[in-house]
Design a protein around this motif. Structure first.
Motif, PDB file in Angstrom:
ATOM      1  N   PHE A   1     -13.181  -7.808   2.144  1.00  0.00           N
ATOM      2  CA  PHE A   1     -13.175  -8.598   2.943  1.00  0.00           C
ATOM      3  C   PHE A   1     -12.253  -8.566   4.029  1.00  0.00           C
ATOM      4  N   PHE A   2     -11.084  -8.475   3.162  1.00  0.00           N
ATOM      5  CA  PHE A   2      -9.918  -8.933   4.047  1.00  0.00           C
ATOM      6  C   PHE A   2      -8.742  -8.575   3.972  1.00  0.00           C
TER       7      PHE A   2
ATOM      8  N   LYS B   1      -8.532  -0.823   5.714  1.00  0.00           N
ATOM      9  CA  LYS B   1      -9.379   0.648   4.681  1.00  0.00           C
ATOM     10  C   LYS B   1      -9.906   0.925   5.773  1.00  0.00           C
ATOM     11  N   ALA B   2     -10.252   2.421   5.532  1.00  0.00           N
ATOM     12  CA  ALA B   2     -11.507   3.541   6.017  1.00  0.00           C
ATOM     13  C   ALA B   2     -12.442   3.108   6.001  1.00  0.00           C
ATOM     14  N   TYR B   3     -13.188   2.250   5.109  1.00  0.00           N
ATOM     15  CA  TYR B   3     -14.735   0.789   4.833  1.00  0.00           C
ATOM     16  C   TYR B   3     -14.869   0.365   5.845  1.00  0.00           C
TER      17      TYR B   3
ATOM     18  N   PHE C   1      -6.866  -3.191  11.304  1.00  0.00           N
ATOM     19  CA  PHE C   1      -6.116  -2.284  11.146  1.00  0.00           C
ATOM     20  C   PHE C   1      -4.883  -2.837  11.733  1.00  0.00           C
ATOM     21  N   ASN C   2      -3.421  -2.703  10.715  1.00  0.00           N
ATOM     22  CA  ASN C   2      -1.922  -2.440  11.284  1.00  0.00           C
ATOM     23  C   ASN C   2      -1.944  -1.300  12.288  1.00  0.00           C
TER      24      ASN C   2
ATOM     25  N   VAL D   1      -5.439 -12.907   6.312  1.00  0.00           N
ATOM     26  CA  VAL D   1      -5.115 -11.230   6.013  1.00  0.00           C
ATOM     27  C   VAL D   1      -4.748 -11.053   4.644  1.00  0.00           C
ATOM     28  N   VAL D   2      -5.159  -9.876   4.374  1.00  0.00           N
ATOM     29  CA  VAL D   2      -3.948  -9.718   3.086  1.00  0.00           C
ATOM     30  C   VAL D   2      -4.036  -8.327   3.315  1.00  0.00           C
ATOM     31  N   GLU D   3      -3.297  -7.677   3.427  1.00  0.00           N
ATOM     32  CA  GLU D   3      -1.634  -6.584   3.550  1.00  0.00           C
ATOM     33  C   GLU D   3      -2.207  -5.864   2.203  1.00  0.00           C
TER      34      GLU D   3
END
Length: 368
Positions: free
Chosen positions: A232-233, A237-239, A287-288, A366-368
């Motif tokens: 979720f966080f 990630k492409a998903y 997305f960063n 946010v979780v990097e």
């Protein structure tokens, strides 16, 4: 006939499933009226054996189904629907749990108003202890007078529902709702056969095509457990872009159904909002490293699917105001829409993304 079938997809669930099942056993609804369908999605550990122990303890309540190969949660839910016999169907994720009054109160409401669907609300919880401390915030959160009963039987009512999207149905989650099983079966409403994280959204859009009578209860009945290390966080990630594939699949699916021929403009503008506008929101917040190439592909897809989209009557200012599509001039969503009709450069796109993220980042963990 059982009153409610609760479908739970299970995968390596041994550490969490007790909480979900015990919450069902504590329901105020008579256990004899509940059917629990556990779909083991080819767990590689001993989860299936553990679930067999549960089934042996409650043989009149629990039905265990074993999948020969892993198909993902959407496929497991569809398998559960094939086995369900209850008048209404509910979905429960293996690491979540429910308020004791959920199924009884929602079922009684569904029967009273002859509903195809009843929706309540959920609370995000990050730990069991947090949930226990917030128990007083569960259950009814607004007076019953604030509940809402909707009927979508005329063409105008259907247009309004299609335009306003699944938010009108209580959101795009399925596990805080009850669905009339015969309604789902009659209208061939299932989850997509591919493994996408937006499978609930797909299901709920199909519901919006056909639902006639639905009720929104102002009650927090579902505990949605959030794992900060889960999907979720995380960013980049492409998903996160699965929603684009889901929207394309929904658009193609709508063309196979009578809904597209009768409500073409409504379906097209909804595709624009869910695919392009929300797609930009996802790219800018998840997305960063901005997926610039994917953005241009998304833009080309809209113009290829709906080359006449600019002439859609619902995008004219007077109509936009009438249906409250979130496209008021000067709003972020309106700015996103404008980019569809001019050649925005990668630099301009990055600047827009930065400005948008700065305006909304306070709402995100946010979780990097």
């Amino acid at each position: 006939m059982k009153k409610v079938s609760v479908i739970i997809p299970c995968y390596q669930c041994k550490q969490v499933i007790d909480r979900a099942l015990n919450a069902i056993l504590r329901q105020t609804m008579n256990l004899a009226d509940i059917e629990i369908i556990l779909v083991d999605d080819a767990s590689p550990d001993d989860s299936f054996v553990y679930l067999q122990e549960w089934e042996s303890r409650y043989p009149d309540t629990i039905l265990l189904v074993h999948c020969g190969e892993n198909g993902g949660q959407a496929v497991a839910r569809n398998i559960g629907l094939e086995y369900a016999t209850g008048e209404y169907v509910a979905f429960l994720d293996q690491d979540d749990w429910t308020h004791p009054e959920m199924y009884q109160n929602m079922y009684e409401t569904a029967v009273k108003y002859r509903c195809d669907m009843v929706s309540a609300f959920h609370r995000m919880v990050f730990s069991v202890s947090e949930a226990e401390n917030e128990n007083n915030e569960m259950g009814r959160r607004q007076p019953k007078s604030q509940d809402a009963f909707y009927i979508a039987e005329t063409e105008e009512q259907r247009r309004t529902l299609l335009l306003r999207g699944v938010g009108t149905l209580g959101g795009n989650t399925v596990w805080d709702k009850l669905f009339l099983r015969t309604f789902l079966k009659k209208n061939h409403i299932q989850f997509p056969q591919k493994s996408w994280i937006y499978e609930d959204f797909y299901f709920m859009v199909l519901v919006s095509f056909y639902v006639h009578r639905f009720y929104i209860m102002q009650c927090n009945y579902y505990y949605w457990y959030i794992n900060k290390n889960g999907t979720f966080f995380h960013r980049d990630k492409a998903y996160h872009l699965d929603k684009l594939q889901v929207c394309e699949e929904l658009y193609r699916e709508s063309q196979k159904r009578a809904i597209y021929e009768k409500y073409r403009e409504e379906v097209e503008v909804r595709f624009l909002l869910d695919y392009y506008i929300d797609g930009m929101h996802i790219m800018f917040t998840k997305f960063n490293q901005l997926p610039v190439k994917k953005y241009y592909e998304m833009k080309q897809t809209v113009l290829a699917y709906i080359p006449q989209i600019k002439e859609n009557s619902y995008l004219q200012n007077s109509v936009v105001r009438t249906y409250d599509l979130g496209l008021k001039e000067g709003s972020w969503r309106h700015k996103f829409l404008e980019t569809l009709f001019y050649d925005i450069t990668p630099e301009e796109l990055s600047k827009l993304a930065k400005q948008y993220w700065e305006s909304v980042q306070g709402n995100y963990i946010v979780v990097e």
